[in-house]
Scaffold this motif. Sequence first.
Motif, PDB file in Angstrom:
ATOM      1  N   TYR A  54       6.450  18.295  76.793  1.00 23.21           N
ATOM      2  CA  TYR A  54       6.398  19.087  78.020  1.00 23.21           C
ATOM      3  C   TYR A  54       5.005  19.672  78.256  1.00 23.21           C
ATOM      4  CZ  TYR A  54      11.457  18.668  78.378  1.00 23.21           C
ATOM      5  OH  TYR A  54      12.727  18.169  78.505  1.00 23.21           O
ATOM      6  N   CYS A 175      25.131  21.095  76.154  1.00 20.80           N
ATOM      7  CA  CYS A 175      24.603  21.001  77.517  1.00 20.80           C
ATOM      8  C   CYS A 175      25.241  19.790  78.206  1.00 20.80           C
ATOM      9  CB  CYS A 175      23.081  20.841  77.503  1.00 20.80           C
ATOM     10  SG  CYS A 175      22.196  22.309  76.952  1.00 20.80           S
ATOM     11  N   ASP A 177      25.222  17.781  81.749  1.00 21.41           N
ATOM     12  CA  ASP A 177      24.576  17.589  83.052  1.00 21.41           C
ATOM     13  C   ASP A 177      25.470  16.848  84.039  1.00 21.41           C
ATOM     14  OD1 ASP A 177      22.163  18.897  82.529  1.00 21.41           O
ATOM     15  OD2 ASP A 177      21.354  17.138  81.500  1.00 21.41           O
ATOM     16  N   SER A 197      25.549  21.870  84.429  1.00 23.02           N
ATOM     17  CA  SER A 197      24.897  21.862  85.733  1.00 23.02           C
ATOM     18  C   SER A 197      25.920  22.222  86.812  1.00 23.02           C
ATOM     19  CB  SER A 197      24.276  20.490  86.013  1.00 23.02           C
ATOM     20  OG  SER A 197      25.287  19.507  86.073  1.00 23.02           O
ATOM     21  N   LYS A 299      23.468  25.893  84.210  1.00 23.90           N
ATOM     22  CA  LYS A 299      22.053  25.569  83.977  1.00 23.90           C
ATOM     23  C   LYS A 299      21.972  24.112  83.537  1.00 23.90           C
ATOM     24  CE  LYS A 299      19.507  28.755  82.150  1.00 23.90           C
ATOM     25  NZ  LYS A 299      18.905  29.714  81.188  1.00 23.90           N
ATOM     26  N   THR A 300      20.922  23.419  83.928  1.00 23.18           N
ATOM     27  CA  THR A 300      20.729  22.044  83.475  1.00 23.18           C
ATOM     28  C   THR A 300      20.145  22.035  82.065  1.00 23.18           C
ATOM     29  OG1 THR A 300      18.486  21.838  84.349  1.00 23.18           O
ATOM     30  CG2 THR A 300      20.312  21.286  85.845  1.00 23.18           C
ATOM     31  N   ASP A 302      17.608  20.408  81.107  1.00 25.91           N
ATOM     32  CA  ASP A 302      16.139  20.490  81.204  1.00 25.91           C
ATOM     33  C   ASP A 302      15.676  21.946  81.250  1.00 25.91           C
ATOM     34  OD1 ASP A 302      15.424  17.534  81.675  1.00 25.91           O
ATOM     35  OD2 ASP A 302      16.970  17.915  83.160  1.00 25.91           O
ATOM     36  N   GLU A 303      16.361  22.747  82.072  1.00 24.65           N
ATOM     37  CA  GLU A 303      16.003  24.170  82.158  1.00 24.65           C
ATOM     38  C   GLU A 303      16.122  24.841  80.799  1.00 24.65           C
ATOM     39  OE1 GLU A 303      17.319  26.340  86.018  1.00 24.65           O
ATOM     40  OE2 GLU A 303      18.812  24.776  85.679  1.00 24.65           O
ATOM     41  N   TYR A 304      17.242  24.588  80.129  1.00 25.91           N
ATOM     42  CA  TYR A 304      17.491  25.254  78.854  1.00 25.91           C
ATOM     43  C   TYR A 304      16.455  24.860  77.804  1.00 25.91           C
ATOM     44  CZ  TYR A 304      19.981  27.104  74.822  1.00 25.91           C
ATOM     45  OH  TYR A 304      20.310  27.814  73.686  1.00 25.91           O
ATOM     46  N   GLU A 307      12.843  26.201  78.579  1.00 26.36           N
ATOM     47  CA  GLU A 307      12.784  27.628  78.238  1.00 26.36           C
ATOM     48  C   GLU A 307      12.748  27.821  76.724  1.00 26.36           C
ATOM     49  OE1 GLU A 307      16.138  29.365  80.135  1.00 26.36           O
ATOM     50  OE2 GLU A 307      15.349  29.102  82.168  1.00 26.36           O
TER      51      GLU A 307
END
Length: 354
Positions: A54, A175, A177, A197, A299-300, A302-304, A307
Amino acid sequence: MEFLTEYGLFLAKVITFVIAAVVIVSIIISATHKERSDDEDDGELQVFKLNEKYRKLRESVQAKLMTDQERKNWTKAKKKEHKAEKKAGKAKKEEAGAVKEAPGRIYVLDFDGDIKASDVDPLRRAISAVLSVAEPGKDEVVIRLESGGGLVHSYGLAAAQLDRIRSKGIHLTACVDKVAASGGYMMACVADRIIASPFAVLGSIGVVAQLPNFHRLLKKHNVDFEVLTAGEHKRTMTVFGENTDKGRQKFLEDLDDTHGLFKDYVSERRPDLNIAAVATGDIWFGKRALEVNLIDEIKTSDEYIIEACDRADVVSVSFQRKRTLPEKLGLATSTALEHTVWKVLSAFRNQKIQ
């Protein structure tokens, strides 16, 4: 015409020879693969830091937005910054006295499930690798889960693999999605926390079984089909034989028992869930799933994970099995076929639009 005929025959012979050679090689390699023992290493563990991935992605975008001179100055500044960070980190390690404890790591695993939960073996190996180094109470495991469910025993084993993580005292986050339904949700409910998501499909806490019956067709054509069993309930429903009300009743009892086990499994891992309200076989989309406590946060993945990169080292761990030549040929064929079908469908759709 004579030349074309001879050329056609020659081409046919060449194609026949190539196909025969490919088949023979495939058979040999397949036979060799079957002779391998189960303990033989037939794949490799892949580990890489997502923080670095990232960071490079962010810096690549930043660099594209700069002029040539700005990019040169920025690159020099970044090199100095990385050098200073390495030097500072080395100096801290060399300091006498107690060193501040490093933050825990976050291990990211993936599971993409089909009806047989075929991905359970790579998942099992990845979990075994993570558990050999993860520290209880400090590290975290994130499972990116996608599955619409499938065979009960297959997904029971997949969920049991995730139970290994929690039994070691390591925090587990699931997670979702796209979808975690039926057996997929059986796996997700093992986690300490479920994140999905907004339009992910969750739930489907139910059991289904369906099979055709050709008994009347066979009877119409005077074809007998006999089912011989030892044990009253060895075979309750058949595809070709005559099904009885007693057999159907026993089959339904088995389905109800399996459903009860499913509900108990989910209730034990999510005690705050109103299991009677959600174990109807219905599905809920992300936000609706949050309202009925099937998940804990919208939350997706990717977001998690992005972060998480700000607070810890985030490491992706996966076991990649080596494909045999027949598998590679099959994958290439299916990919080409899928591409062709979609191309034809797209052309047809464009023609209809015009």
